[in-house]
Scaffold this motif. Structure first.
Motif, short mmCIF file in Angstrom:
data_model
loop_
_atom_site.label_atom_id
_atom_site.label_comp_id
_atom_site.label_asym_id
_atom_site.label_seq_id
_atom_site.Cartn_x
_atom_site.Cartn_y
_atom_site.Cartn_z
N ASP A 96 -12.79 -5.68 10.13
CA ASP A 96 -11.28 -5.25 9.26
C ASP A 96 -11.95 -6.15 7.09
O ASP A 96 -11.45 -5.53 6.24
CB ASP A 96 -10.27 -5.88 9.16
CG ASP A 96 -9.51 -5.26 11.22
OD1 ASP A 96 -9.59 -4.63 10.79
OD2 ASP A 96 -8.54 -6.46 11.40
N TRP A 111 -9.36 -5.04 5.44
CA TRP A 111 -7.08 -4.64 5.99
C TRP A 111 -7.03 -5.99 5.83
O TRP A 111 -8.40 -6.80 6.68
CB TRP A 111 -7.88 -4.09 7.35
CG TRP A 111 -7.90 -2.51 7.04
CD1 TRP A 111 -8.96 -1.51 7.45
CD2 TRP A 111 -6.66 -1.61 6.17
NE1 TRP A 111 -8.31 -0.23 7.20
CE2 TRP A 111 -7.48 0.20 6.47
CE3 TRP A 111 -5.40 -2.05 5.78
CZ2 TRP A 111 -6.49 0.47 6.11
CZ3 TRP A 111 -4.83 -0.57 5.06
CH2 TRP A 111 -5.01 0.52 5.24
N ARG A 169 -4.59 -7.53 8.81
CA ARG A 169 -4.48 -7.17 9.73
C ARG A 169 -4.44 -7.86 10.10
O ARG A 169 -4.44 -9.14 10.55
CB ARG A 169 -5.24 -6.07 10.46
CG ARG A 169 -3.86 -5.01 11.42
CD ARG A 169 -5.19 -4.50 12.59
NE ARG A 169 -6.82 -4.30 11.39
CZ ARG A 169 -6.54 -3.04 11.06
NH1 ARG A 169 -4.93 -1.75 11.39
NH2 ARG A 169 -7.35 -2.09 10.64
N ALA A 177 -2.12 -3.78 6.23
CA ALA A 177 -2.48 -2.77 7.21
C ALA A 177 -0.86 -2.22 7.17
O ALA A 177 -0.44 -3.44 7.18
CB ALA A 177 -2.40 -3.39 8.69
N THR A 214 0.97 -3.96 10.05
CA THR A 214 1.48 -5.41 9.64
C THR A 214 2.38 -5.63 8.56
O THR A 214 3.40 -6.24 8.99
CB THR A 214 0.06 -5.93 8.96
OG1 THR A 214 -0.43 -6.25 10.15
CG2 THR A 214 0.00 -7.37 8.26
#
Length: 400
Positions: free
Chosen positions: A115, A120, A122, A153, A156
């Motif tokens: 990630d 990202w 997340r 994300a 999320t």
């Protein structure tokens, strides 16, 4: 007993950023073990200890279980049987759930390294929803790491929106909300913090004074028209380029609150929105318990910003009154702060800001005056005030 470097230190190291502080998690030990080795316990809600030499924080591996509403509504369990993976699984984001062993080996059960590489933000697990503060933390991470172009994300963001809908964020204390907000305001991209909160629909509940600006047109630099909420975020972005002063950035955030109170028939003009902003700024600062020096500057900027922009056209008398309002002799930094806050409202970075140079020249001319020649009876009271006023007025008249 094994110690692992965790959290922000590992994350920043992997991003190539300097590590400001290091936090550790301890597996296979008890509080008694650490106390016997000279550690000092500081955690009240869960066992955190300070190293006897480095004074870095060492926390026993723990699990948490939601037991009540709010940021503190957790039951913490910290035993020698809790594993490192169990400890990492309770963390908020995958990029914060990476541990490093003494030999440099990375333990990454949630895929935080991937990630980080793919930029990202997340969540680690559905337990993310148990702590409402995490909504603000994600927004803060988006602001603090904006240079890396992190994205939230979709799954999320969906959890964050569900948390807002549930009303859980209303359990947050003002102190916690302001702490996250102040940190975000000090980041390289403070506007991103509020943009994320707007996207997850948390802005109205947390910062209604700002949320109410969205959907209201206003004049921007030149003849163009822009959304008032977007204009505030862009001004905040501009302020981050101009100054790292939290007081300046807070004032820029608040400066246009009054545009939500102007009559719709006047749009995109907002006559007297500066006056309308004052009670809204007071309410904002009182509710979030914003420090007084930040509140004072925000109120001052709202009051004087029209005069600042008009200053090259003001009469010497009005100019001098403005200088007294700014209290520039006792607080010379105020002039710089106010000018930076007002300059931030000009979104075109190529446009000059004549009031800044003009008011600085005025202040320098006034600061060059001295009053050592006053007679004994002129050193205090109304007589002195009148003489000082007249000499300062004459200096501004000569300047113009």
């Amino acid at each position: 007993m094994q110690c692992y470097l965790v959290g922000g230190a590992v994350r920043d190291q992997l991003l190539g950023l300097p590590v400001r502080e290091r936090d550790w998690v301890v597996v296979g030990a008890s509080a008694e073990t650490l106390l016997a080795q000279g550690y000092t316990q500081v955690g009240r809600d869960f066992p955190v200890f300070l190293h006897p030499t480095t004074h870095e924080e060492y926390a026993l591996a723990r699990t948490e279980r939601k037991a009540a509403q709010g940021h503190r509504g957790f039951i913490c369990q910290a035993t020698q049987q809790i594993t490192l993976v169990e400890d990492l699984q309770r963390r908020d984001l995958t990029l914060n759930a990476i541990a490093q062993a003494a030999d440099g080996t990375l333990i990454d059960p949630a895929g935080g390294q991937a990630d980080l590489q793919q930029r990202w933000l997340r969540h680690v697990s559905p337990a993310f929803t148990e702590d409402p503060l995490r909504v603000l933390r994600v927004a803060r991470f988006a602001a603090c790491y904006a240079a890396f172009d992190f994205r939230i994300a979709p799954e999320t963001m969906a959890l964050m929106q569900a948390m807002v809908t549930s009303g859980e964020l209303q359990q947050l204390t003002p102190e916690r909300v302001w702490k996250e907000t102040a940190t975000a305001l000090c980041s390289a991209a403070p506007q991103r913090y509020f943009a994320v909160l707007q996207e997850c629909q948390a802005l109205q509940g947390l910062f209604p004074e700002l949320a109410n600006l969205f959907g209201i047109p206003t004049h921007s630099t030149g003849p163009s028209v822009i959304d008032s909420g977007l204009e505030t975020l862009q001004a905040l972005e501009q302020s981050a380029r101009l100054s790292d002063d939290l007081a300046v950035r807070c004032a820029v955030l608040c400066r246009a609150f009054g545009k939500a109170r102007t009559p719709k028939a006047s749009w995109p003009a907002h006559p007297d929105h500066e006056v309308a902003a004052l009670p809204l700024i007071q309410a904002f600062c009182t509710r979030l318990r914003v420090p007084n020096h930040l509140r004072e500057l925000a109120l001052l900027v709202a009051r004087v910003q029209p005069l600042i922009h008009q200053s090259p056209q003001l009469s010497p008398e009005c100019l001098l009154k403005l200088m007294y309002t700014l209290d520039v002799w006792r607080r010379p930094q105020r002039l710089t702060q106010v000018l930076l806050a007002c300059r931030s409202g000009i979104l075109d970075t190529t446009t000059t800001f004549p009031p800044a140079d003009y008011l600085v020249r005025c202040f320098e001319a006034l600061s060059a005056l001295h009053f050592h020649d006053l007679q004994p009876g002129e050193h205090s009271g109304p007589t002195r005030q009148k003489i000082v006023w007249q000499r300062r007025l004459q200096a501004l008249q000569q300047l113009s």
